[in-house]
Design an enzyme around this catalytic site. Structure first.
Site, mmCIF file in Angstrom:
data_model
loop_
_atom_site.group_PDB
_atom_site.id
_atom_site.type_symbol
_atom_site.label_atom_id
_atom_site.label_comp_id
_atom_site.label_asym_id
_atom_site.label_seq_id
_atom_site.Cartn_x
_atom_site.Cartn_y
_atom_site.Cartn_z
ATOM 1 N N GLN A 190 0.835 -1.204 0.000
ATOM 2 C CA GLN A 190 0.000 0.000 0.000
ATOM 3 C C GLN A 190 0.867 1.249 0.000
ATOM 4 O O GLN A 190 1.647 1.466 0.925
ATOM 5 C CB GLN A 190 -0.911 0.013 1.229
ATOM 6 C CG GLN A 190 -1.923 1.156 1.232
ATOM 7 C CD GLN A 190 -2.802 1.141 2.459
ATOM 8 O OE1 GLN A 190 -2.372 1.513 3.537
ATOM 9 N NE2 GLN A 190 -4.046 0.706 2.301
ATOM 10 N N GLY A 191 0.732 2.075 -1.019
ATOM 11 C CA GLY A 191 1.463 3.332 -1.128
ATOM 12 C C GLY A 191 0.549 4.514 -0.856
ATOM 13 O O GLY A 191 0.194 5.252 -1.784
ATOM 14 N N SER A 223 0.547 6.460 2.767
ATOM 15 C CA SER A 223 1.182 7.432 3.663
ATOM 16 C C SER A 223 2.453 8.017 3.060
ATOM 17 O O SER A 223 3.191 7.347 2.330
ATOM 18 C CB SER A 223 1.519 6.771 5.003
ATOM 19 O OG SER A 223 0.344 6.356 5.666
ATOM 20 N N SER A 240 4.025 -1.344 3.801
ATOM 21 C CA SER A 240 4.181 -2.715 4.316
ATOM 22 C C SER A 240 4.540 -3.699 3.212
ATOM 23 O O SER A 240 3.880 -3.755 2.177
ATOM 24 C CB SER A 240 2.874 -3.169 4.992
ATOM 25 O OG SER A 240 2.525 -2.299 6.034
ATOM 26 N N GLU A 261 -10.228 -1.792 5.161
ATOM 27 C CA GLU A 261 -9.097 -1.858 6.089
ATOM 28 C C GLU A 261 -9.563 -1.773 7.535
ATOM 29 O O GLU A 261 -9.059 -2.466 8.404
ATOM 30 C CB GLU A 261 -8.118 -0.720 5.778
ATOM 31 C CG GLU A 261 -6.866 -0.741 6.613
ATOM 32 C CD GLU A 261 -5.888 0.359 6.223
ATOM 33 O OE1 GLU A 261 -4.676 0.108 6.300
ATOM 34 O OE2 GLU A 261 -6.330 1.456 5.858
#
Length: 384
Positions: free
Chosen positions: A128-129, A131, A163, A246
């Protein structure tokens, strides 16, 4: 809401228990916690077994490669696999719990056909990109820029706390495509291949010594326009779909795991004589009530999701808010039971305690969840 299982649902659970009893003994030992390539191989091999047995993507729509099972059957699956000690989603939690469900809900037929089967088979892993160094809780402040150049977007910027980026094949990436628009309206959701030229990944080491997070630097990365999910500049709405998964369902398996940990804590307290401590007993009893209530809230949330088309609602924020705190309290209790051994980083409970500290921040801070509850459930005015 009916919190009991039907005869058909109980039969489903019995068949699953039989399959787990036959399958789990052949898995072999889990890799070291620090061996992420090994953990990816282990996790994706387990995912392939689930796929071959018909248990992958249970609650995903049939036209997205799933079985179209009810959310209740999915809960039973999570209960039974956790009780049996089966692996969880592991290195591909983003693909299975965030990106995959988002593509299933928002992607085109071509996108669903391209990206979802490899996730379900365990062939491809996502990260996941979202933040950035200056955009965490205030995610809409992101500055990673994507400029349209013919059939591609050219992306420049950086991401952090990504992550499993070092073992991922794809990234669900948020970019700013209109810097002049209000910050929530100039964002686009892209699927980025991690082997694209210009992508640099640098692992970040945690307090426990592991490196499941990474910084990611993007320098003139070209991403095809057909990798866009949703319309250009409509990425914030698509992101809210991602975040609803999420916060609403991604932690469901962990609630079951926490309930099991609570039972292990009680057993350890009895074995070490700590059970005589009335304060400790009361604390464990209260935590048992907390996690029982959280499981019931989870059942309510998935029932609502089933009624409204499969996407979790604001109730997920209620769950995330309380679960984050309860998990921290659980591992504080574990430290009481362990005593001096709670400083030993080779102990799973110690590592879990360190991990629990991030839960009031990860997947949206507790303050963000409080705002969502206040505005969307209680109807209070938005804060300034």
């Amino acid at each position: 809401m009916d919190l009991t299982y039907t005869r058909e649902e109980r039969d489903f659970g019995e068949r699953l228990r039989e399959w787990l009893a036959k399958t789990l003994p052949d898995l072999g030992p889990r890799p070291d916690l620090m061996d992420w390539p090994g953990r990816r191989a282990y996790d994706t091999a387990w995912q392939r077994r689930l796929y071959d047995a018909g248990y992958a993507g249970l609650h995903w729509p049939a036209d997205a490669g799933g079985r179209g099972a009810t959310p209740t059957q999915h809960l039973i699956f999570l209960e039974e696999t956790e009780r049996a000690g089966a692996p969880y989603v592991g290195a591909n939690f983003v693909g299975l719990l965030h990106a995959g469900p988002t593509v299933a809900a928002e992607g085109t037929a071509e996108q669903r056909a391209r990206w979802l089967p490899p996730v379900l088979r365990g062939d491809e892993v996502w990260c996941q990109g979202f933040s950035e160094p200056g955009a965490g809780s205030d995610l809409a402040s992101l500055r990673t820029r994507a400029v349209r150049d013919g059939d591609h977007y050219v992306v420049n910027g950086s991401k952090t706390w990504t992550s499993h980026a070092e073992v991922a094949d794809w990234c669900e990436l948020l970019v700013r495509t209109d810097p002049e628009a209000p910050k929530h309206r100039g964002i686009t959701w892209l699927a980025m291949p991690m082997d694209a030229p210009g992508v640099t990944v640098r692992p970040l080491r945690t307090l426990a010594g592991s490196a499941e997070f990474a910084e990611m630097f993007l320098d003139d990365v070209r991403i095809p326009v057909h990798n866009r999910v949703g319309e250009e500049n409509d990425g914030w709405r698509v992101t809210m779909v991602t975040l609803s998964f999420e916060r609403g369902t991604a932690f469901v398996g962990e609630v079951v795991a926490c309930r099991r940990t609570l039972g292990e804590l009680a057993a350890a307290a009895r074995a070490t004589g700590r059970w005589e401590d009335q304060t400790l007993r009361r604390g464990l009893g209260r935590l048992n009530a907390e996690f029982t209530a959280l499981w019931r809230l989870t059942q309510w949330n998935v029932t609502e999701a089933e009624r409204t088309g499969g996407v979790p609602g604001a109730g997920g924020s209620v769950f995330k808010l309380r679960y984050s705190q309860a998990r921290q309290e659980l591992y504080d209790a574990a430290a009481e039971v362990l005593g001096p051994d709670s400083l030993d980083l080779s102990h799973d409970w110690t590592l879990d305690r360190l991990s629990s500290l991030s839960y009031t921040i990860a997947a949206g801070t507790s303050q963000i969840q409080q705002n969502i509850v206040a505005e969307r459930i209680l109807g209070l005015p938005k804060g300034r």
